[in-house]
Design a protein around this motif. Structure first.
Motif, PDB file in Angstrom:
ATOM      1  N   HIS A 137      -2.348  37.798  28.951  1.00 42.54           N
ATOM      2  CA  HIS A 137      -3.638  38.189  28.381  1.00 42.54           C
ATOM      3  C   HIS A 137      -4.748  38.132  29.435  1.00 42.54           C
ATOM      4  CE1 HIS A 137      -2.073  37.302  24.104  1.00 42.54           C
ATOM      5  NE2 HIS A 137      -2.330  38.591  24.187  1.00 42.54           N
ATOM      6  N   ALA A 138      -4.671  37.147  30.327  1.00 36.31           N
ATOM      7  CA  ALA A 138      -5.682  37.039  31.380  1.00 36.31           C
ATOM      8  C   ALA A 138      -5.614  38.235  32.314  1.00 36.31           C
ATOM      9  CB  ALA A 138      -5.491  35.738  32.157  1.00 36.31           C
ATOM     10  N   ALA A 149     -12.215  40.138  24.822  1.00 32.81           N
ATOM     11  CA  ALA A 149     -11.254  39.894  23.744  1.00 32.81           C
ATOM     12  C   ALA A 149      -9.941  39.332  24.301  1.00 32.81           C
ATOM     13  CB  ALA A 149     -10.991  41.189  22.976  1.00 32.81           C
ATOM     14  N   ALA A 150      -9.480  39.904  25.396  1.00 36.69           N
ATOM     15  CA  ALA A 150      -8.236  39.421  26.006  1.00 36.69           C
ATOM     16  C   ALA A 150      -8.399  37.996  26.552  1.00 36.69           C
ATOM     17  CB  ALA A 150      -7.801  40.371  27.122  1.00 36.69           C
ATOM     18  N   LEU A 151      -9.567  37.700  27.126  1.00 36.56           N
ATOM     19  CA  LEU A 151      -9.821  36.333  27.603  1.00 36.56           C
ATOM     20  C   LEU A 151      -9.797  35.340  26.441  1.00 36.56           C
ATOM     21  CD1 LEU A 151     -12.675  36.816  30.239  1.00 36.56           C
ATOM     22  CD2 LEU A 151     -10.335  36.047  30.685  1.00 36.56           C
ATOM     23  N   GLY A 152     -10.338  35.746  25.312  1.00 39.84           N
ATOM     24  CA  GLY A 152     -10.317  34.878  24.142  1.00 39.84           C
ATOM     25  C   GLY A 152      -8.895  34.540  23.722  1.00 39.84           C
ATOM     26  N   LEU A 153      -7.996  35.537  23.758  1.00 42.87           N
ATOM     27  CA  LEU A 153      -6.595  35.290  23.426  1.00 42.87           C
ATOM     28  C   LEU A 153      -5.940  34.371  24.459  1.00 42.87           C
ATOM     29  CD1 LEU A 153      -5.564  38.904  22.347  1.00 42.87           C
ATOM     30  CD2 LEU A 153      -5.863  36.922  20.851  1.00 42.87           C
ATOM     31  N   ALA A 154      -6.311  34.564  25.718  1.00 46.58           N
ATOM     32  CA  ALA A 154      -5.753  33.704  26.772  1.00 46.58           C
ATOM     33  C   ALA A 154      -6.169  32.253  26.566  1.00 46.58           C
ATOM     34  CB  ALA A 154      -6.204  34.200  28.143  1.00 46.58           C
ATOM     35  N   TRP A 155      -7.435  32.022  26.225  1.00 47.67           N
ATOM     36  CA  TRP A 155      -7.898  30.657  25.986  1.00 47.67           C
ATOM     37  C   TRP A 155      -7.210  30.047  24.765  1.00 47.67           C
ATOM     38  CZ3 TRP A 155      -9.687  27.351  29.122  1.00 47.67           C
ATOM     39  CH2 TRP A 155     -10.504  27.720  30.190  1.00 47.67           C
ATOM     40  N   VAL A 177     -13.299  36.971  37.691  1.00 49.50           N
ATOM     41  CA  VAL A 177     -13.008  38.377  38.020  1.00 49.50           C
ATOM     42  C   VAL A 177     -13.622  39.304  36.976  1.00 49.50           C
ATOM     43  CG1 VAL A 177     -11.173  40.095  38.217  1.00 49.50           C
ATOM     44  CG2 VAL A 177     -10.929  37.873  39.340  1.00 49.50           C
ATOM     45  N   CYS A 178     -13.499  38.931  35.707  1.00 52.89           N
ATOM     46  CA  CYS A 178     -14.055  39.776  34.646  1.00 52.89           C
ATOM     47  C   CYS A 178     -15.579  39.853  34.753  1.00 52.89           C
ATOM     48  CB  CYS A 178     -13.627  39.254  33.277  1.00 52.89           C
ATOM     49  SG  CYS A 178     -11.855  39.446  32.942  1.00 52.89           S
ATOM     50  N   GLU A 179     -16.226  38.740  35.063  1.00 52.37           N
ATOM     51  CA  GLU A 179     -17.676  38.767  35.262  1.00 52.37           C
ATOM     52  C   GLU A 179     -18.040  39.606  36.487  1.00 52.37           C
ATOM     53  OE1 GLU A 179     -20.126  37.811  33.529  1.00 52.37           O
ATOM     54  OE2 GLU A 179     -19.381  36.318  32.109  1.00 52.37           O
ATOM     55  N   LEU A 180     -17.223  39.536  37.517  1.00 52.50           N
ATOM     56  CA  LEU A 180     -17.501  40.273  38.752  1.00 52.50           C
ATOM     57  C   LEU A 180     -17.480  41.774  38.519  1.00 52.50           C
ATOM     58  CD1 LEU A 180     -17.936  39.957  41.844  1.00 52.50           C
ATOM     59  CD2 LEU A 180     -15.452  40.078  42.096  1.00 52.50           C
ATOM     60  N   TYR A 181     -16.534  42.236  37.714  1.00 55.40           N
ATOM     61  CA  TYR A 181     -16.394  43.682  37.518  1.00 55.40           C
ATOM     62  C   TYR A 181     -17.155  44.214  36.307  1.00 55.40           C
ATOM     63  CZ  TYR A 181     -12.804  43.984  41.094  1.00 55.40           C
ATOM     64  OH  TYR A 181     -12.137  43.957  42.289  1.00 55.40           O
ATOM     65  N   ALA A 182     -17.383  43.360  35.307  1.00 58.74           N
ATOM     66  CA  ALA A 182     -18.002  43.875  34.079  1.00 58.74           C
ATOM     67  C   ALA A 182     -19.037  42.913  33.526  1.00 58.74           C
ATOM     68  CB  ALA A 182     -16.917  44.143  33.027  1.00 58.74           C
ATOM     69  N   GLY A 183     -19.700  42.172  34.407  1.00 59.43           N
ATOM     70  CA  GLY A 183     -20.672  41.211  33.922  1.00 59.43           C
ATOM     71  C   GLY A 183     -21.690  40.828  34.977  1.00 59.43           C
ATOM     72  N   GLN A 225      -4.413  41.133  31.548  1.00 52.18           N
ATOM     73  CA  GLN A 225      -4.879  42.263  30.742  1.00 52.18           C
ATOM     74  C   GLN A 225      -6.410  42.324  30.756  1.00 52.18           C
ATOM     75  OE1 GLN A 225      -4.307  42.023  26.408  1.00 52.18           O
ATOM     76  NE2 GLN A 225      -3.349  44.055  26.494  1.00 52.18           N
ATOM     77  N   ALA A 226      -7.050  41.171  30.687  1.00 50.48           N
ATOM     78  CA  ALA A 226      -8.515  41.119  30.751  1.00 50.48           C
ATOM     79  C   ALA A 226      -9.022  41.616  32.094  1.00 50.48           C
ATOM     80  CB  ALA A 226      -8.992  39.686  30.500  1.00 50.48           C
ATOM     81  N   GLU A 227      -8.368  41.219  33.183  1.00 45.73           N
ATOM     82  CA  GLU A 227      -8.801  41.675  34.511  1.00 45.73           C
ATOM     83  C   GLU A 227      -8.701  43.187  34.648  1.00 45.73           C
ATOM     84  OE1 GLU A 227      -7.572  41.463  39.228  1.00 45.73           O
ATOM     85  OE2 GLU A 227      -6.951  39.832  37.908  1.00 45.73           O
ATOM     86  N   ILE A 228      -7.587  43.748  34.184  1.00 42.98           N
ATOM     87  CA  ILE A 228      -7.413  45.203  34.284  1.00 42.98           C
ATOM     88  C   ILE A 228      -8.487  45.920  33.474  1.00 42.98           C
ATOM     89  CG2 ILE A 228      -5.873  47.121  33.797  1.00 42.98           C
ATOM     90  CD1 ILE A 228      -4.903  45.479  36.085  1.00 42.98           C
ATOM     91  N   ALA A 229      -8.774  45.396  32.278  1.00 40.36           N
ATOM     92  CA  ALA A 229      -9.817  46.009  31.444  1.00 40.36           C
ATOM     93  C   ALA A 229     -11.172  45.935  32.135  1.00 40.36           C
ATOM     94  CB  ALA A 229      -9.867  45.312  30.083  1.00 40.36           C
ATOM     95  N   ALA A 230     -11.487  44.787  32.742  1.00 43.28           N
ATOM     96  CA  ALA A 230     -12.769  44.638  33.428  1.00 43.28           C
ATOM     97  C   ALA A 230     -12.867  45.572  34.617  1.00 43.28           C
ATOM     98  CB  ALA A 230     -12.945  43.185  33.885  1.00 43.28           C
ATOM     99  N   ARG A 231     -11.781  45.722  35.369  1.00 45.10           N
ATOM    100  CA  ARG A 231     -11.789  46.643  36.510  1.00 45.10           C
ATOM    101  C   ARG A 231     -12.043  48.078  36.061  1.00 45.10           C
ATOM    102  NH1 ARG A 231      -9.326  45.219  41.468  1.00 45.10           N
ATOM    103  NH2 ARG A 231      -8.628  43.044  41.577  1.00 45.10           N
ATOM    104  N   ALA A 232     -11.601  48.386  34.831  1.00 43.44           N
ATOM    105  CA  ALA A 232     -11.818  49.732  34.289  1.00 43.44           C
ATOM    106  C   ALA A 232     -13.192  49.873  33.637  1.00 43.44           C
ATOM    107  CB  ALA A 232     -10.726  50.062  33.272  1.00 43.44           C
TER     108      ALA A 232
END
Length: 402
Positions: A282-283, A300-306, A333-339, A285-292
């Motif tokens: 899930h983590a 949402a994926a980070l929430g599932l990972a936690w 990484v998610c904050e870097l690409y989408a935050g 998956q979150a990175e790939i989504a953020a990169r996109a």
């Protein structure tokens, strides 16, 4: 234990002292004091009432002494005198980091001298594997366990030995698994052998990628996937897909193929027994989504990972595969690409602080590199509307972020 090791070699206190003095010369170390002086040190380490820990210089010399059998053959694997020596240091209070460092230093010296797979196996396992390769129907459980220990040992050295050397150490294990699986291995042992084959081919795929052999990398990942599909352990298949996804992400333009592999990993992990592997899937998956650029999907994926990280992992079959420290890095990484780069910087700092074990040092290096990228983007925000900053940002993301 140190005394038992010495007696097993038929060495007196003076004999160990002479051996250490000779090793210091062979390894171009500063000369040791007299035999009598070194002998007193050996006696202090073995004291039954108040044993002392050898200092770092003597630790290294003892490591080289016990890394070889009395016949002169290198032996570092489970059940070897070397493995017992490192365990003894741990009982005397030495840190896991230091014993890992000693192991890496000796293994580096072994690969300098052309040592390979046999150095990581005990003599008993060597004999068992030789017999199994001659006739797979004679394969014993100890031989498969020995192969598994080799794969684990090579994985433990990622970050401390050059990738080419690791590849040379791992390749014989991969080929041995192939040859045994092609033969009539006893049925009860086939699942275990397949598990070792997957565990060997997966890092071999990554190492081939690191040495710029994309064709071999792809073939190894396909082999690992096919073998994993024959196991009743979906989490192993998820691990293969995740490793393949990361290699794909860094070797091709665009993220579509990596995203497809991550989706496969998530599906496999959801039906598997390891919540930690599921958290990692899930983590990623979150990175790939953020990169996109899909921030909502990433969150949402980070929430599932936690959710998976906070579950009970007492019976997890992959207990060291993922941790909250790793997950903090994915948050960054998610904050870097989408935050927010400032938030990313803080997440990376927290992740680096938590990743302190020797086996986590490669991941810690990745996190601190990403932290540096977040700091650069954070510091340049005041000029974010300038064309030159946009050009620099694009360049940084191309070079460091993809």
């Amino acid at each position: 234990m140190l005394k038992a090791l010495r007696h097993r070699r038929g060495l007196s206190l003076a004999g160990v002292a002479r051996a250490l003095i000779a090793l210091a010369g062979e390894l171009h170390q500063p000369p040791l004091p007299s035999v009598a002086s070194v002998q007193r040190s050996v006696a202090r380490w073995e004291s039954p009432k108040s044993p002392t820990l050898p200092d770092e210089r003597y630790q290294l010399l003892l490591a080289h002494l016990y890394a070889r059998t009395p016949a002169g053959d290198l032996s570092l694997g489970a059940g070897s005198d070397f493995a017992e020596y490192l365990h003894a240091l741990g009982l005397l209070g030495e840190s896991e980091r230091r014993t890992a460092e000693l192991r890496g230093l000796v293994l580096r010296a072994a690969t300098d001298a052309g040592g390979g797979l046999l150095a990581l196996l005990s003599p008993t396992v060597q004999a068992g594997l030789t017999a199994a390769l001659e006739d797979p129907s004679r394969t014993a459980e100890e031989a498969i366990a020995g192969l598994a220990s080799v794969v684990a040992d090579v994985n433990a050295e990622v970050g401390s030995l050059p990738m080419v050397r690791l590849q040379l150490l791992l390749a014989p294990a991969v080929e041995t698994c192939r040859r045994l699986l092609a033969g009539p291995v006893p049925d009860p042992l086939v699942p275990k052998l397949r598990g070792v084959a997957v565990a060997a081919a997966t890092p071999a795929g990554r190492l081939a990628f690191e040495t710029r052999d994309d064709t071999a990398s792809g073939a190894l990942y396909e082999e690992a996937t096919r073998t994993a599909e024959r196991l009743a352990q979906p989490w192993r298949k998820a691990n293969v897909h995740m490793s393949h996804a990361l290699v794909t992400l860094y070797s091709t333009q665009g993220i579509d193929q990596a995203w497809r592999l991550v989706d496969h990993a998530v599906r496999a992990a959801r039906s598997g027994e390891s919540t930690l592997v599921r958290a990692r899937a899930h983590a990623l998956q979150a990175e790939i989504a953020a990169r996109a650029g899909h921030g909502r999907q990433a969150r949402a994926a980070l929430g599932l990972a936690w959710y998976d990280i906070e579950a009970d992992h007492a019976e997890d079959p992959a207990p060291f595969s993922f941790s909250s420290g790793h997950l903090r890095g994915f948050e960054g990484v998610c904050e870097l690409y989408a935050g927010d780069p400032s938030a990313a910087h803080d997440r990376f700092a927290r992740s680096a602080e938590m990743l302190s074990a020797p086996r986590e040092q490669v991941q810690r290096a990745i996190v601190t590199t990403d932290q540096a990228l977040a700091r650069i983007r954070q510091e340049l925000r005041a000029w974010r509307r300038e064309d030159w900053v946009a050009d620099l940002d694009d360049h940084l993301m191309d070079v460091l972020g993809s």
